[in-house]
Every structure is written in C-alpha cells, then in structure tokens.
Design a protein around this motif. Structure first.
Motif, short mmCIF file in Angstrom:
data_model
loop_
_atom_site.label_atom_id
_atom_site.label_comp_id
_atom_site.label_asym_id
_atom_site.label_seq_id
_atom_site.Cartn_x
_atom_site.Cartn_y
_atom_site.Cartn_z
N GLY A 1 0.73 -1.34 0.10
CA GLY A 1 -0.13 0.02 -0.04
C GLY A 1 0.98 1.16 -0.02
N GLN A 2 0.36 2.25 -0.29
CA GLN A 2 0.78 3.75 -0.08
C GLN A 2 1.01 4.21 1.55
OE1 GLN A 2 1.17 5.98 -2.87
NE2 GLN A 2 0.98 3.77 -3.92
N MET A 3 0.64 3.65 2.31
CA MET A 3 0.66 4.06 3.97
C MET A 3 0.60 2.75 4.76
SD MET A 3 -1.89 6.43 5.79
CE MET A 3 -1.87 7.70 4.63
N ILE A 4 1.64 2.62 5.58
CA ILE A 4 1.76 1.51 6.55
C ILE A 4 1.79 2.12 8.15
CG2 ILE A 4 2.71 -0.16 5.08
CD1 ILE A 4 5.38 0.33 6.28
N ASN A 5 1.24 1.12 9.09
CA ASN A 5 1.38 1.43 10.51
C ASN A 5 2.62 0.66 11.13
OD1 ASN A 5 -0.84 2.99 10.99
ND2 ASN A 5 -2.19 1.46 10.58
N ARG A 6 3.36 1.31 11.65
CA ARG A 6 4.59 0.68 12.19
C ARG A 6 4.87 1.39 13.55
NH1 ARG A 6 8.49 -3.05 10.45
NH2 ARG A 6 10.59 -2.42 10.98
N ILE B 1 2.95 6.26 11.54
CA ILE B 1 2.18 5.67 10.02
C ILE B 1 3.22 6.36 9.30
CG2 ILE B 1 0.19 6.22 8.36
CD1 ILE B 1 -1.25 7.39 11.01
N ILE B 2 3.81 5.65 8.41
CA ILE B 2 4.61 5.88 7.43
C ILE B 2 3.73 5.97 5.68
CG2 ILE B 2 6.95 5.16 6.14
CD1 ILE B 2 7.52 4.00 8.77
N TYR C 1 6.47 10.51 7.79
CA TYR C 1 5.68 9.77 8.89
C TYR C 1 4.86 10.79 9.56
CZ TYR C 1 9.50 11.84 11.80
OH TYR C 1 10.15 12.95 12.35
N SER C 2 4.14 10.29 10.35
CA SER C 2 3.50 10.84 11.37
C SER C 2 3.25 10.02 12.59
CB SER C 2 1.80 10.99 10.68
OG SER C 2 1.01 11.49 11.76
N THR C 3 3.35 10.85 13.87
CA THR C 3 3.27 10.21 14.96
C THR C 3 1.97 10.57 15.78
OG1 THR C 3 4.60 12.08 16.32
CG2 THR C 3 5.71 10.13 15.42
N ASN C 4 1.20 11.46 15.24
CA ASN C 4 -0.22 11.66 15.52
C ASN C 4 -1.36 11.53 14.79
OD1 ASN C 4 0.29 13.52 13.52
ND2 ASN C 4 0.52 15.50 15.04
N ASP C 5 -1.37 10.22 14.49
CA ASP C 5 -2.35 9.59 13.63
C ASP C 5 -2.68 10.56 12.15
OD1 ASP C 5 -3.02 7.74 15.55
OD2 ASP C 5 -4.44 8.94 16.73
N GLY C 6 -1.70 11.19 11.68
CA GLY C 6 -1.77 11.52 10.43
C GLY C 6 -2.35 13.14 10.45
N ARG C 7 -2.23 13.92 11.54
CA ARG C 7 -2.63 15.22 11.43
C ARG C 7 -1.59 15.98 10.88
NH1 ARG C 7 -5.21 13.20 16.19
NH2 ARG C 7 -3.47 13.48 17.45
N THR C 8 -0.17 15.69 11.33
CA THR C 8 1.01 16.30 10.63
C THR C 8 1.98 15.25 10.34
OG1 THR C 8 2.04 16.41 12.60
CG2 THR C 8 0.78 18.14 12.46
N TRP C 9 2.60 15.67 9.04
CA TRP C 9 3.48 14.76 8.58
C TRP C 9 5.16 15.34 8.59
CZ3 TRP C 9 2.12 9.84 7.50
CH2 TRP C 9 0.76 9.83 7.31
N THR D 1 5.38 -2.33 2.17
CA THR D 1 4.92 -3.58 3.01
C THR D 1 5.78 -3.43 4.36
OG1 THR D 1 4.56 -4.59 1.21
CG2 THR D 1 4.73 -5.81 3.15
N ASP D 2 5.11 -3.62 5.56
CA ASP D 2 5.77 -3.75 6.69
C ASP D 2 6.02 -5.33 6.73
OD1 ASP D 2 6.53 -4.41 9.34
OD2 ASP D 2 5.02 -3.11 10.35
#
Length: 76
Positions: free
Chosen positions: A2-7, A11-12, A24-32, A48-49
């Motif tokens: 996919g275009q986005m993974i949770n790690r 989120i990357i 990457y985002s550490t706040n559920d995609g609010r900022t990148w 892929t993770d």
C-alpha cells in the motif's frame, strides 16, 4: 502492499506530492514529517511492513529498510 503502513507508533506513507519521498506521522496523520527523500532508488510505488524490515517497491526495483525507512538497500 500500500501507499501507507502502520509501524509501531508511527504511520509511514509515500508522499502524495513526491513519490521519491517518505513521510511519517506520530499523531494519527494530523501532521507529516519527511523520513526519507531521495531519487537514486526511483519513485516509491508500494510499501509493506515485513516485521523486522520495510519493503519498498520502486520504479527501479525492490528495496528494504531495517531502520523504519531512513536508509534503503536493494533486495537481490
């Protein structure tokens, strides 16, 4: 893949504006923030993770990262 993974707590994603860049985002995609920006590996198409590593399919082949996408190596 996919275009986005949770790690972990991040989120990357492949940047929607520059496909040779990962964010990457550490706040559920609010900022990148930029995690990786380069052009020698081509544009990212999928992520892929894979447990201990991230796999990145690019326009120049399959690459892997063992440090959450900071550096990449070609998978032979």
């Amino acid at each position: 893949m996919g275009q986005m993974i949770n790690r972990g707590k991040e989120i990357i994603r492949i940047s929607p504006k520059q496909q040779n860049k990962l964010e990457y985002s550490t706040n559920d995609g609010r900022t990148w923030n930029t995690r990786y920006s380069g052009s020698s590996y081509g544009d990212f198409q999928d992520l892929t993770d894979n447990g201990k590593e991230i796999l990145g399919q690019t326009t120049k082949g399959l690459y892997y990262s063992t440090n959450d996408g900071r550096t990449w190596n070609k998978r032979s």
